[in-house]
Design an enzyme around this catalytic site. Structure first.
Site, PDB file in Angstrom:
ATOM      1  N   HIS A  98     -16.200  31.232 -22.356  1.00 31.88           N
ATOM      2  CA  HIS A  98     -17.287  32.153 -22.719  1.00 31.88           C
ATOM      3  C   HIS A  98     -18.042  31.627 -23.937  1.00 31.88           C
ATOM      4  O   HIS A  98     -17.442  31.392 -24.973  1.00 31.88           O
ATOM      5  CB  HIS A  98     -16.724  33.552 -23.003  1.00 31.88           C
ATOM      6  CG  HIS A  98     -16.454  34.338 -21.758  1.00 31.88           C
ATOM      7  ND1 HIS A  98     -16.511  35.710 -21.699  1.00 31.88           N
ATOM      8  CD2 HIS A  98     -16.138  33.919 -20.504  1.00 31.88           C
ATOM      9  CE1 HIS A  98     -16.247  36.105 -20.461  1.00 31.88           C
ATOM     10  NE2 HIS A  98     -15.998  35.047 -19.725  1.00 31.88           N
ATOM     11  N   TYR A 131     -18.819  44.876 -25.813  1.00 34.49           N
ATOM     12  CA  TYR A 131     -18.204  45.806 -26.771  1.00 34.49           C
ATOM     13  C   TYR A 131     -19.188  46.955 -26.973  1.00 34.49           C
ATOM     14  O   TYR A 131     -20.323  46.733 -27.378  1.00 34.49           O
ATOM     15  CB  TYR A 131     -17.951  45.108 -28.112  1.00 34.49           C
ATOM     16  CG  TYR A 131     -16.812  44.113 -28.068  1.00 34.49           C
ATOM     17  CD1 TYR A 131     -15.519  44.495 -28.412  1.00 34.49           C
ATOM     18  CD2 TYR A 131     -17.022  42.789 -27.693  1.00 34.49           C
ATOM     19  CE1 TYR A 131     -14.461  43.587 -28.385  1.00 34.49           C
ATOM     20  CE2 TYR A 131     -15.976  41.874 -27.655  1.00 34.49           C
ATOM     21  CZ  TYR A 131     -14.695  42.284 -28.001  1.00 34.49           C
ATOM     22  OH  TYR A 131     -13.657  41.386 -27.972  1.00 34.49           O
ATOM     23  N   PRO A 190      -6.621  45.716 -31.500  1.00 33.56           N
ATOM     24  CA  PRO A 190      -7.066  44.684 -30.554  1.00 33.56           C
ATOM     25  C   PRO A 190      -8.571  44.387 -30.559  1.00 33.56           C
ATOM     26  O   PRO A 190      -9.001  43.434 -29.908  1.00 33.56           O
ATOM     27  CB  PRO A 190      -6.639  45.238 -29.189  1.00 33.56           C
ATOM     28  CG  PRO A 190      -6.479  46.696 -29.393  1.00 33.56           C
ATOM     29  CD  PRO A 190      -6.080  46.900 -30.815  1.00 33.56           C
ATOM     30  N   LYS A 205      -7.462  39.280 -31.766  1.00 35.80           N
ATOM     31  CA  LYS A 205      -6.818  38.307 -32.649  1.00 35.80           C
ATOM     32  C   LYS A 205      -5.289  38.228 -32.544  1.00 35.80           C
ATOM     33  O   LYS A 205      -4.684  37.287 -33.059  1.00 35.80           O
ATOM     34  CB  LYS A 205      -7.176  38.630 -34.113  1.00 35.80           C
ATOM     35  CG  LYS A 205      -8.607  38.287 -34.485  1.00 35.80           C
ATOM     36  CD  LYS A 205      -8.774  36.794 -34.735  1.00 35.80           C
ATOM     37  CE  LYS A 205     -10.200  36.369 -34.763  1.00 35.80           C
ATOM     38  NZ  LYS A 205     -10.725  35.836 -33.506  1.00 35.80           N
ATOM     39  N   TYR A 254     -14.882  35.475 -34.794  1.00 35.57           N
ATOM     40  CA  TYR A 254     -14.487  35.808 -33.429  1.00 35.57           C
ATOM     41  C   TYR A 254     -13.939  34.577 -32.700  1.00 35.57           C
ATOM     42  O   TYR A 254     -12.918  34.657 -32.007  1.00 35.57           O
ATOM     43  CB  TYR A 254     -15.665  36.419 -32.651  1.00 35.57           C
ATOM     44  CG  TYR A 254     -15.244  37.048 -31.348  1.00 35.57           C
ATOM     45  CD1 TYR A 254     -14.862  38.384 -31.290  1.00 35.57           C
ATOM     46  CD2 TYR A 254     -15.197  36.295 -30.179  1.00 35.57           C
ATOM     47  CE1 TYR A 254     -14.445  38.959 -30.100  1.00 35.57           C
ATOM     48  CE2 TYR A 254     -14.781  36.860 -28.980  1.00 35.57           C
ATOM     49  CZ  TYR A 254     -14.414  38.193 -28.948  1.00 35.57           C
ATOM     50  OH  TYR A 254     -13.995  38.753 -27.764  1.00 35.57           O
TER      51      TYR A 254
HETATM   52  P1  FAD Z   1       5.276  40.176 -27.990  1.00 33.87           P
HETATM   53  O1  FAD Z   1       4.293  39.806 -26.960  1.00 33.87           O
HETATM   54  O2  FAD Z   1       5.438  41.618 -28.339  1.00 33.87           O
HETATM   55  O3  FAD Z   1       6.690  39.589 -27.549  1.00 33.87           O
HETATM   56  C1  FAD Z   1       7.900  39.934 -28.187  1.00 33.87           C
HETATM   57  C2  FAD Z   1       9.053  39.795 -27.214  1.00 33.87           C
HETATM   58  O4  FAD Z   1      10.279  40.110 -27.875  1.00 33.87           O
HETATM   59  C3  FAD Z   1       8.946  40.751 -26.035  1.00 33.87           C
HETATM   60  O5  FAD Z   1       9.116  40.045 -24.817  1.00 33.87           O
HETATM   61  C4  FAD Z   1      10.062  41.766 -26.264  1.00 33.87           C
HETATM   62  O6  FAD Z   1      10.597  42.288 -25.065  1.00 33.87           O
HETATM   63  C5  FAD Z   1      11.066  40.933 -27.042  1.00 33.87           C
HETATM   64  N1  FAD Z   1      11.974  41.741 -27.872  1.00 33.87           N
HETATM   65  C6  FAD Z   1      11.708  42.907 -28.526  1.00 33.87           C
HETATM   66  N2  FAD Z   1      12.798  43.339 -29.172  1.00 33.87           N
HETATM   67  C7  FAD Z   1      13.781  42.432 -28.933  1.00 33.87           C
HETATM   68  C8  FAD Z   1      15.137  42.347 -29.326  1.00 33.87           C
HETATM   69  N3  FAD Z   1      15.711  43.283 -30.102  1.00 33.87           N
HETATM   70  N4  FAD Z   1      15.853  41.281 -28.909  1.00 33.87           N
HETATM   71  C9  FAD Z   1      15.298  40.332 -28.118  1.00 33.87           C
HETATM   72  N5  FAD Z   1      14.004  40.377 -27.699  1.00 33.87           N
HETATM   73  C10 FAD Z   1      13.258  41.417 -28.108  1.00 33.87           C
HETATM   74  N6  FAD Z   1      -4.465  39.509 -28.717  1.00 33.87           N
HETATM   75  C11 FAD Z   1      -5.424  38.550 -28.613  1.00 33.87           C
HETATM   76  O7  FAD Z   1      -5.303  37.505 -29.264  1.00 33.87           O
HETATM   77  N7  FAD Z   1      -6.541  38.704 -27.814  1.00 33.87           N
HETATM   78  C12 FAD Z   1      -6.731  39.845 -27.091  1.00 33.87           C
HETATM   79  O8  FAD Z   1      -7.712  39.938 -26.344  1.00 33.87           O
HETATM   80  C13 FAD Z   1      -5.743  40.915 -27.224  1.00 33.87           C
HETATM   81  N8  FAD Z   1      -5.868  42.065 -26.532  1.00 33.87           N
HETATM   82  C14 FAD Z   1      -4.886  43.016 -26.610  1.00 33.87           C
HETATM   83  C15 FAD Z   1      -5.041  44.198 -25.897  1.00 33.87           C
HETATM   84  C16 FAD Z   1      -4.063  45.181 -25.966  1.00 33.87           C
HETATM   85  C17 FAD Z   1      -4.263  46.456 -25.213  1.00 33.87           C
HETATM   86  C18 FAD Z   1      -2.871  44.975 -26.737  1.00 33.87           C
HETATM   87  C19 FAD Z   1      -1.782  46.029 -26.802  1.00 33.87           C
HETATM   88  C20 FAD Z   1      -2.706  43.801 -27.446  1.00 33.87           C
HETATM   89  C21 FAD Z   1      -3.698  42.817 -27.401  1.00 33.87           C
HETATM   90  N9  FAD Z   1      -3.577  41.618 -28.100  1.00 33.87           N
HETATM   91  C22 FAD Z   1      -4.576  40.683 -28.041  1.00 33.87           C
HETATM   92  C23 FAD Z   1      -2.379  41.379 -28.925  1.00 33.87           C
HETATM   93  C24 FAD Z   1      -1.335  40.475 -28.252  1.00 33.87           C
HETATM   94  O9  FAD Z   1      -1.003  40.991 -26.991  1.00 33.87           O
HETATM   95  C25 FAD Z   1      -0.076  40.381 -29.137  1.00 33.87           C
HETATM   96  O10 FAD Z   1      -0.468  40.056 -30.441  1.00 33.87           O
HETATM   97  C26 FAD Z   1       0.906  39.324 -28.600  1.00 33.87           C
HETATM   98  O11 FAD Z   1       1.582  39.819 -27.482  1.00 33.87           O
HETATM   99  C27 FAD Z   1       1.927  38.909 -29.658  1.00 33.87           C
HETATM  100  O12 FAD Z   1       2.876  38.035 -29.089  1.00 33.87           O
HETATM  101  P2  FAD Z   1       4.361  37.972 -29.648  1.00 33.87           P
HETATM  102  O13 FAD Z   1       5.054  36.950 -28.841  1.00 33.87           O
HETATM  103  O14 FAD Z   1       4.331  37.851 -31.117  1.00 33.87           O
HETATM  104  O15 FAD Z   1       4.976  39.431 -29.376  1.00 33.87           O
HETATM  105  C1  PHB Z   2      -8.767  42.105 -23.028  1.00 34.71           C
HETATM  106  O1  PHB Z   2      -9.390  41.523 -22.120  1.00 34.71           O
HETATM  107  O2  PHB Z   2      -7.668  42.649 -22.816  1.00 34.71           O
HETATM  108  C2  PHB Z   2      -9.351  42.181 -24.383  1.00 34.71           C
HETATM  109  C3  PHB Z   2     -10.481  41.435 -24.663  1.00 34.71           C
HETATM  110  C4  PHB Z   2     -11.061  41.515 -25.929  1.00 34.71           C
HETATM  111  C5  PHB Z   2     -10.501  42.333 -26.887  1.00 34.71           C
HETATM  112  C6  PHB Z   2      -9.354  43.064 -26.612  1.00 34.71           C
HETATM  113  C7  PHB Z   2      -8.780  42.997 -25.342  1.00 34.71           C
HETATM  114  O3  PHB Z   2     -11.091  42.413 -28.110  1.00 34.71           O
END
Ligand code: FAD
Ligand code: PHB
Length: 388
Positions: A72, A200, A292, A296, A383
């Protein structure tokens, strides 16, 4: 069992770290609370910065992302029915990639399985021991047995609700938090996106976001009350409400369809400092959460993993602790900038209860953003991802 790095959590942070360490010959095990199917069922991020794209390539699992990911070159704001476009290429020379977190996770899981690396899914009662000593251990239960892993370092990649951050003595950690007075209701559907760029939407009824996963799959979000339950939002109500918040063209182009997934997520800003406690190193959502709006969260998880994998490689290959000693400060400098941007974008585009003054500030800021090239460039630079 003995390994060099025990990684807690098989989200993007844990899987990416495991793959990068393996490519440098550093042994690791991943211990994950849920099953792989459960991990893959969570629909989250969609937009990834160049830093994450590069790391996924470096981890050796970038082929499908290169083939199916959508590049994009800009994004759009729709404010009270009027569209405005930000051209990333013109403003920054960069672009972003739209490729779902679910797909990234799947590619990393497949890469890990192909390399024959150990992952214990469905692990429960995970506990961290002796993190400030020379020989930390992780214990857990699974497969009807008790397990103990001895290691040099523990990487806490277990997300916001994980056990790693909670294992740190409360006097050793400081946390900063803001909880927003609304949530995001997300809906995934197998229908073409309403636009070929993200939109957005700021509207007096509340924020909305039109995103996508592919040319045939779209992802939409609505700002909703925290008191709302998912059962309050049958698909028809979701589409009716989205239409009210969109401009005329988007309304005409919107193709609705049945929800493949629908969920409500609360919005939070959170940072824990520091990110290193003896031989425990936190990365990703385990250490920080952003709302979100700025897309980021996953990108910050990737940037933590970049610093952490380099630090561990220096430790094992060059016998140097400099990277580990600086890990927390380096990661946090980037974290706080992303926190600022995510808070700013959230404040700019959402409807806040009782906020007439804040609404005027939003309008003034948006007008400035649309008219000043410098303001637009500052938005675009954040961004697409700040340089390292
Ligand atoms: P997580 O993905 O939370 O992974 C952690 C893992 O640890 C999980 O699999 C969990 O099951 C496991 N775990 C938990 N507790 C334990 C335990 N006690 N023992 C062992 N394992 C455990 N980010 C972006 O950059 N761009 C986006 O567009 C964006 N959109 C989003 C939209 C939504 C609706 C949401 C909710 C989030 C969004 N994010 C976005 C954020 C992004 O999804 C998270 O920041 C990302 O998942 C972080 O990754 P992580 O591996 O740190 O944590
Ligand atoms: C998504 O596609 O899930 C998404 C995209 C942009 C955002 C947050 C979520 O800022």
């Amino acid at each position: 069992m003995r390994t060099q790095v025990a990684i807690i959590g098989a989200g993007p942070a844990g899987l990416l770290l495991g793959q990068l360490l393996h490519r440098h010959g550093i042994d690791n095990i991943i211990i994950e609370k849920h099953t792989p199917e459960h991990v893959l069922s969570r629909i989250r991020a969609g937009v990834i910065e160049q830093v994450a794209v590069d790391l996924i390539d470096e981890a050796g699992v970038g082929a499908r992302m290169r083939r199916d990911g959508l590049v994009h070159h800009g994004t759009q704001f729709c404010v009270d029915g009027v569209r405005h476009r930000f051209d990333f290429r013109e403003l920054t020379g960069k672009s972003v990639m739209v490729y779902g977190q679910t797909e990234i996770t799947k590619d990393l899981m497949d890469g890990r399985a192909a390399a024959g690396l150990p992952t214990d899914y469905a692990a429960y009662d995970v506990a961290l021991h002796n993190i400030f000593g020379a020989h930390p251990t992780v214990t857990y239960r699974g497969d009807g047995r008790s397990h103990q892993v001895e290691c040099d370092f523990i990487a806490g990649c277990d997300g916001f609700h994980g056990v790693s951050r909670k294992s740190v003595p409360s006097g050793a950690i400081k946390t900063y938090e803001r909880i927003y007075p609304f949530g995001w209701l997300g809906l995934l559907t197998d229908r073409p996106p309403v636009s070929d760029e993200l939109i957005y939407v700021r509207h007096e009824l509340g924020f909305a976001l039109c995103s996508m996963r592919s040319p045939t799959r779209s992802r939409y979000y609505l700002q909703v009350s925290l008191a709302d339950d998912i059962n309050d939002w049958p698909d028809e109500r979701f589409w009716d409400e989205l239409r009210l918040r969109l401009d005329g063209k988007a309304n005409a182009d919107l193709v609705d369809g049945p929800a493949l997934e629908k969920s409500i997520a609360p919005l939070r800003s959170f940072v824990a400092e520091p990110m290193r406690f003896g031989r425990l190193l936190l990365a990703g959502d385990a250490a920080h959460i952003v709302p979100p709006t700025g897309a980021k969260g996953l990108n910050l998880a990737a940037s933590d993993v970049r610093y952490l994998s380099q630090a561990l490689v220096e430790r094992y290959k060059e016998n140097s602790d400099i990277g580990l000693d600086h890990y927390s400060a380096r990661a946090l400098a980037r974290v706080w900038k992303a926190e600022r941007f995510s808070w700013w974008m959230t404040t700019l585009l959402h409807t806040f209860p009782d906020g007439q003054f804040e609404q005027k500030m939003q309008s003034a800021e948006l007008d400035y953003l649309f008219k000043s090239r410098s303001a637009a460039a500052a938005f675009a630079e954040n961004y697409v991802g700040l340089p390292f």
